[in-house]
Write a protein that holds these residues in place. Structure first.
Motif: not given
Length: 213
Positions: A102-107, A127-141, A143-146
Motif C-alpha cells: 500500500d506504501f510502495f510501488e512495484d519495483g 505465517k507471522r514470521r517476516l521471512t514466511y512466503k507471503t512476506f517474501l512475495s510482498m518484498y518481491q513485488q 523490490l527492483h529486479a536487482d
C-alpha cells in the motif's frame, strides 16, 4: 518484546511529520520526491529503536532510507535518534509492515533489511514470521529486479526457517554467515538487539538473498 508506554510519543510523531511521514499511501510511487536527493531506496522492516537505520544513513549519504515500525512508543525512540542525527536521507513510517504494497510501488525499493525480527517460535505462528512466503512475495513485488533482502538474527531456528523459505521461494543466496562477528565481513552496523545478544555470547547469523530473474 515487552513494550513500555512512552507518554507523549504520538504527539511527538505528529510534531515531526517531516521525519515520520503521515499518510504514506499518498507517497506510493513518489518516494524520490520526499527526499532531498533522488537516490536508491533501502527500507528496514521492523526498525525498532532506530540505531541501525540512523547509522546506515550516516555512513551512506548516497542512499535514501526508510525505517518501518508499527509500535508508536518504539518508533518514538528511533525518532529521538533521528532528530539528534539530523540526517536528510532517512524517514520513518509508523505503520504495519503487512501493508507494504500500500506504501510502495512495484519495483520502487532497492533493498529490504530484516534485523532481529520476532521469531514466532510456535509452528502455528509461522505465517507471522517476516521471512514466511507471503512476506517474501510482498518484498518481491516492491523490490527492483536487482533488489536484495539482508537478514540478521541470533535465533538459529528462525535463521534455518528463513533459509529454507527463501530457497523454496526460488531465491539465490549471495552471502551467508553462521557467525557474523567472527567472520571477515566488513562494515557491519549493529542494532540494539544485536549488541545485547552478542554481548551474551549469542552467535549472529546473516544472509543476503535475491530473487531469481
Amino acid at each position: 518484546m515487552r513494550l513500555r508506554h512512552k507518554p507523549g510519543a504520538a504527539d511527538q510523531i505528529k510534531q515531526y511529520a517531516h521525519y515520520v511521514i503521515p499518510n504514506p499511501t499518498e507517497q506510493k510511487g513518489k518516494w524520490k520526491q520526499v527526499f532531498e536527493k533522488e537516490q536508491p531506496l533501502h527500507i528496514e522492516v521492523g526498525t525498532g529503536r532506530g540505531r541501525f537505520m540512523v547509522e546506515m544513513a550516516k555512513a551512506n549519504p548516497h542512499i535514501n532510507y526508510i525505517g518501518i515500525e508499527k509500535y508508536t512508543s518504539v518508533i518514538s525512540d528511533a525518532l529521538d535518534k533521528l532528530i539528534e542525527a539530523e540526517v536528510p536521507n532517512l524517514k520513518l513510517l509508523n505503520v504495519d509492515a503487512q501493508k507494504l504494497t500500500d506504501f510502495f510501488e512495484d519495483g520502487e525499493v532497492d533493498r529490504v533489511y530484516l534485523n532481529f525480527s520476532d521469531p514466532w517460535p510456535k509452528v502455528r505462528h509461522e505465517k507471522r514470521r517476516l521471512t514466511y512466503k507471503t512476506f517474501l512475495s510482498m518484498y518481491q513485488q516492491i523490490l527492483h529486479a536487482d533488489g536484495e533482502i539482508h537478514f540478521k538474527t541470533d535465533n538459529q531456528g528462525l535463521f534455518e526457517f528463513s533459509i529454507m523459505s527463501m530457497a523454496n521461494f526460488g531465491m539465490t543466496i549471495h552471502f551467508l554467515s553462521l557467525d557474523l562477528h567472527n567472520s571477515e565481513f566488513e562494515g557491519n552496523i549493529m542494532t540494539e538487539y544485536e549488541e545485547k545478544f552478542s554481548s551474551k555470547g549469542n552467535r549472529i547469523y546473516r544472509v543476503e538473498a535475491a530473487y531469481r530473474k
